[in-house]
Structure formats: C-alpha cells, structure tokens
Design a protein around this motif. Structure first.
Motif: not given
Length: 366
Positions: A102-106
């Motif tokens: 659940n890591l937010r990245r672009a």
C-alpha cells in the motif's frame, strides 16, 4: 540555458580535498584508482560552469540522498527513492509496492497528468524529464502525497529531494548481458520494422545503443568515453547511497527492503502477494536467464561493450553480500542460503592455482 552533465577531474592530487577522497576510495577498497567526487553543472552549449558542486559543498546533489547506513530521519524527513534500472524486475517491484504494501507512488496512468490518484497511483510521470520537472514544480516530495519516488533518471530524480528532506535510495541491478538482451527483445517486439534486419550484435555497436547505462546514469554522463575513474565514482555512489538489490535474487532483496524501510503488509499477506507478482509469467522483467549462451561470441561482445556495467554488477554482488551482514545481520550466504566459508574458498582457490601450475609442467613434458 542548457544543463550539461557533470565533469570529472582525473588529477586527484590537484584537489584540496584529495586526502579525504583517497580515504573514501580506500574505505570501499578502491584505493588503486583515483577520481573526484565533484559535480559541475554547466551550460551544454557554451561550456560555462554554472555551479560547482564539491563533495564538501552543501549544494552537492548527492547530499539529497541519505547514506545507506545512516539512522532513519537523522537529518529531517525522508522518502524512499527507487532508482529503476531498465529490465531489472521494475514492473513487478512497482506492483508489489502498490498492492502488497500500500505504498503511494507516482506514475502516469491517464492524460493529462494531474495530482489525482488513479488505481492507487498518483498520475504524475516520474519516468520522463518533463514529468520530473512537473514533480519538482509541484513540490511532490514535500507534499506527502507519495511514499516512494520511482524514476530511471537518477540525477534528475535525486534533485527532487533536498538536504532537509532526503531520499533513501534502493535499486535492483540486473546482469548487463541479460539486461541488454531483454531490452533488445522488447524493442524488437515494439518496433518490428526498425529491428527486422538488425540483430543484437549490430544494435549494440550502433549509435542507437547506450553502452554502460547504469554507470552513465549514476555519474550523469550520458555520452562520450568512460574511464576507470568514472567507474570508481559510480562504485562509491552505489556503496554509500544505496541499499543494493540484485534482480537474480528478488525475494531476498524484497525481504531486506521490507526490513529496511519498515513497510507494512496489506492484510498480513505481503509476502504471499509479493510471490504472486514475481511469478506472473506476463511480467517481462521476471525472466532472468536469457538465451545468449555464456561464453559465446555474442556474450563476449555484449560483455565488452558494457564492460563498466559488468564490473559494477560484480561489485554490486559483493555489496549485496556485505550489506546482508552489515545492514541486516545476515551471514554471508551463497544462492542456496548456505553460509559461505571464505577460508575454505581461499584454500580451494590456492589448491586450484597449485594444480594449474603443476599441470603446466606436465603439459610441457608431452
């Protein structure tokens, strides 16, 4: 203004920081070579130096990345930085970060780019220079909207950070021969007309191919001849600034990253989820072993063209083993997880050398 890559001054004795630099080289077992750690940002058209970035200078872009062995958040905020090397299981790793932890990245998902999330991913393209410029303009790192920055542009990606909000970097290094082969097959599939009459041997010797891509990326020199000094600087950057992963050992690498960054599993099934993405047959990056036979004419050609990346790869294997002990308290182990007895290995090598020496006499008697 056109921003060029940094320059290297190969005369280490002329630098007032030479003693410190030589100590750094010696620290990483590289004292047989000499090189500066200084960056110079210059105008690519006029050659005018715009900013000199010595390693004592706070403006040195390498100070935007925390040393891999430094305590967490010792100098302020931190965000993970994944330097994505082409054909190194990057697709699987990105999916694992998003869906398993659940890591937010672009990443660009739709046009136009926007500061909105699409399928759990921020719709900003950090894999292009234009996208990185937009990420910098929107102050993406300090915004807190992402947990990890992913980019194949090391230097430009590093510039998203600053000394008070540093990046904590990791990467997966692929074997250069298999990486080159995988990239060729991918491009041939995507552009069949362009590659119909061009085999891999011709391609790697053409202007369309960038040799030693990893070393060039780390030192920000994308054209021109490379030297051993450039390789030394790349090794130091890798040793100082990265948790080193190996594409051939993805599970062990990911286990280390989870420990190192303190990533939390989704529903307690992080590693089950991880195995799912690593085992997907349609992920191009998952296949490690190529079809080029080791020791063949093509193998030797690809190794020679990428000789500095080859050297860096074998050095990264040493770092991978050493970091297993220094960062994660793991013994040095072989690919089967068996602890390595270095004394036994040395004795075996000495025995083989002696046997080869004695055999040379027998060969002379025949």
């Amino acid at each position: 203004e056109s921003i060029g890559s940094h320059r290297l001054d190969n005369d280490v004795t002329s630098s007032p920081n030479s003693r410190r630099q030589l100590q750094m080289l010696e620290k990483f077992g590289l004292s047989q070579h000499t090189a500066h750690l200084n960056f110079e940002i210059y105008n690519g058209e006029t050659g005018e130096t715009l900013l000199s970035l010595g390693d004592e200078n706070e403006a040195n872009p390498l100070n935007n990345l925390v040393d891999s062995r430094a305590p967490r958040n010792a100098h302020g905020r931190e965000t993970a930085f994944f330097f994505h090397i082409r054909k190194s299981k990057g697709g699987a790793v990105k999916n694992i970060m998003t869906h398993c932890f659940n890591l937010r990245r672009a990443e660009k998902r739709t046009s136009p780019e926007s500061l909105t999330f699409v399928d759990g991913v921020l719709n900003i393209d950090t894999q292009t220079l234009a996208g990185l410029k937009k990420a910098q303009e929107t102050n993406l790192v300090d915004s807190g909207m992402v947990d990890v920055i992913v980019s194949s542009y090391f230097f430009e990606g590093m510039m998203l950070f600053n000394p008070t909000h540093q990046g904590r970097a990791f990467t997966f290094l692929p074997h250069p021969v298999y990486q080159t082969e995988s990239l060729y097959r991918s491009l041939k599939k995507r552009y069949p007309d362009s590659f119909r009459r061009t085999d891999i041997s011709e391609w790697v010797q053409s202007d369309a191919f960038t040799d030693n891509w990893v070393v060039r990326s780390l030192i920000n020199q994308h054209s021109g001849e490379l030297t051993e000094d450039h390789l030394v600087v790349a090794k130091i950057i890798l040793a100082q600034k990265f948790v080193v992963g190996i594409s051939q050992y993805p599970k062990e690498t990911l286990k280390r990253l989870v420990m190192y960054y303190g990533w939390n599993e989704v529903n307690g099934k992080g590693f089950e989820c991880m195995n799912h993405f690593l085992n997907l047959e349609n992920d191009e990056d998952v296949q490690f072993e190529g079809k080029i036979e080791r020791g063949s004419e093509r193998w030797n050609l690809l190794s020679t063209v990428n000789k500095y990346d080859m050297d860096l790869y074998y050095y990264s294997l040493q770092l991978f083993a050493k970091q297993g002990s220094t960062l994660f308290g793991r013994p040095y182990v072989d690919k089967d997880g068996v602890p390595i007895d270095f004394a036994k290995l040395k004795a075996q090598k000495d025995k083989e050398k002696l046997e080869a020496f004695l055999n040379s006499f027998h060969a002379g008697d025949e």
